[in-house]
Design an enzyme around this catalytic site. Structure first.
Site, short mmCIF file in Angstrom:
data_model
loop_
_atom_site.label_atom_id
_atom_site.label_comp_id
_atom_site.label_asym_id
_atom_site.label_seq_id
_atom_site.Cartn_x
_atom_site.Cartn_y
_atom_site.Cartn_z
N SER A 73 -90.53 -27.28 -27.64
CA SER A 73 -90.89 -28.01 -28.86
C SER A 73 -89.94 -29.18 -29.06
CB SER A 73 -90.87 -27.06 -30.06
OG SER A 73 -91.46 -27.67 -31.19
N ASN A 74 -89.86 -29.72 -30.26
CA ASN A 74 -88.93 -30.82 -30.55
C ASN A 74 -88.46 -30.71 -31.99
OD1 ASN A 74 -90.78 -32.38 -32.34
ND2 ASN A 74 -92.01 -32.43 -30.46
N ARG A 75 -87.65 -31.68 -32.41
CA ARG A 75 -86.94 -31.56 -33.70
C ARG A 75 -87.73 -32.07 -34.89
NH1 ARG A 75 -82.81 -35.30 -32.74
NH2 ARG A 75 -82.34 -35.04 -34.92
N SER A 76 -89.00 -32.35 -34.74
CA SER A 76 -89.75 -32.89 -35.89
C SER A 76 -89.83 -31.85 -37.01
CB SER A 76 -91.16 -33.29 -35.45
OG SER A 76 -91.94 -33.60 -36.58
N ALA A 131 -95.06 -35.28 -33.74
CA ALA A 131 -94.35 -35.42 -32.46
C ALA A 131 -95.00 -34.43 -31.49
CB ALA A 131 -92.87 -35.13 -32.65
#
Ligand code: PMT
Length: 406
Positions: free
Chosen positions: A209-212, A276
């Site tokens: 995943s990512n930091r959004s 994102a």
């Protein structure tokens, strides 16, 4: 604009700036508003109720359990039918209680009972205003559609200088006017907004995943709703509460997001893709938990480019994408705008501290397909959202007369 016929509640909490609420009350009265003042217990330590009673011409609400307040239910009814509630000054304590739905005195009870728009006017020491807990509470309130003014910068009661001063009365009145008469310039529009990250599973317990955080996309959804649009919010997993009047579609993966977006695309007049989306997913997702203690190679395969697909399929929909860049922001963003074939690209430099992923603020560059560029300064994401929406409307209005580059 006069405030004639406006029924307002002015909440005052325990800050040294409480005396400035007297000037605010006088100005609201001068503009024709009928104001009921509600004092927190600590506010009474700074300015006595008699001052507010004399200026408002009404009895002052203060203690929830006051035996003289037998008409408490009526006062809650007042909160339900008033045109706006202004809390000025709003302390860090009041912001925290409002953000968490605590109702332990008259003012906080009124805030929970209220159906009217709320304007918070914070005043506190600069260090407190910048504390992550206060910033998180402010973000929660803004996410729910509460207007929280930015305090002024200058000399503070502590003798220090910083951001935390009670704003000028004229600025508060101006903000109140906007709260009372929100611009309905998106009435008739149907916005499709995506927000948050996607999660691409590796096995039943792990994912990429990512930091959004979703704050940018949720900010856009809240702003669009306030401006009269119907909003569908398609969101990856976040810790945020979706605005109650949006159609909310939760998704996990990029493929789920693609399906949801395409399902709702035909109805949308404006699409804004703030999500994102993970560029890759795992080709072979394990159906059982992968055991540790050995090297692991994951084969990744590209996810569908949802934004490019929307741009290719749309008919009259105005399409806005975001670009998360870490270098050569303008050049990379311009290339992305052209490759994806969209109308507007909102570029943010996610290598900068304090903006972009999981930040309260953002600072963006708006690039449009007609060659235009506009840089917005660093602002809270709610304000960035409003500026983006205004920019979209301006571009759309001018689109008919502009030439699209070949
Ligand atoms: O959520 P916050 O914490 O508030 O942070 C906000 C933000 C940094 C996430 C937001 O401002 C932002 O930049 N969103 C886009 C992030 C991103 O994925 O950028 P990108 O440059 O990788 O993608 C460009 C555009 O294509 C984006 O609109 C993205 O939604 C879209 N995309 C990307 C990949 C893909 N497979 N499909 C897509 O539709």
């Amino acid at each position: 604009m006069s405030l004639e016929g406006r029924e307002l509640i002015l909440g005052v909490t325990g800050s040294i700036a409480a005396y400035k609420a007297v000037y605010l009350l006088r100005e609201l009265g001068r503009l024709g508003a009928s104001v009921t003042v509600c004092l927190s217990e600590h506010a009474r330590e700074f300015v006595g109720p008699l001052t507010f009673r004399t200026l408002s011409g009404r009895s002052v609400l203060s203690n929830l359990f006051d035996p003289q307040s037998a008409d408490a239910v009526e006062h809650v009814a007042l909160a339900e039918r008033c045109h706006a509630i202004v809390v000025a000054p709003a302390t860090a304590n009041l912001l925290a209680k409002a953000a968490h739905g605590i109702a332990d005195d008259f003012l906080t009870t009124l805030l929970l009972a209220a159906r009217a728009p709320v304007l918070m006017v914070p005043a506190m020491d600069g260090g407190m205003w910048e504390h992550p807990a206060v910033a998180a509470n402010v973000a929660t309130l803004r996410g729910r559609g509460v207007t929280v003014l930015e305090p002024d910068t200058g000399a503070l009661a502590s003798g220090q200088s910083g951001k935390g001063r009670f704003p000028e009365v004229d600025d508060i009145v101006e903000a109140l006017r906007r709260v009372l008469a929100p611009i309905r310039d998106l009435a008739g529009d149907r916005l499709l907004v995506t927000a948050g990250p996607t999660r691409e599973p590796i096995d039943p317990v792990r994912y990429i995943s990512n930091r959004s955080s979703g704050k940018m996309g949720y900010g856009l959804a809240v702003a669009a709703l306030r401006r009269g649009a119907q909003v569908t919010l398609i969101s990856g997993p976040t810790a945020l509460t979706p605005p109650p009047s949006a159609v909310f579609v939760p998704v996990q993966t990029a493929e789920e997001m693609r399906e949801a977006v395409l399902h709702h695309l035909d109805r949308a007049t404006i699409v804004i893709k703030a999500a994102a989306v993970a560029d890759y997913r795992v080709l072979q997702v394990s159906s059982v938990k992968i055991k540790g203690k050995r090297d692991l190679t994951l084969e990744l395969t590209p996810n569908p480019d949802i934004l490019a697909e929307i741009a290719a399929r749309r008919t009259n929909t105005f399409v806005v994408g975001f670009a998360a860049e870490t270098h050569d922001v303008a050049a990379n963003a311009r290339a992305k705008l052209e490759t994806k074939g969209i109308d507007l690209l909102v570029a943010n430099d996610v290598s900068q501290a304090g903006i972009g992923f999981d930040a309260e603020d953002n600072e963006v560059l708006l690039l449009d397909r007609w060659g235009g560029a506009r840089a917005l300064p660093r602002m809270p994401k709610a304000a960035v959202a409003d500026a983006i929406l205004s920019h979209v409307l301006g571009l759309r209005a001018g689109a008919a007369t502009r030439k699209t580059p070949a």
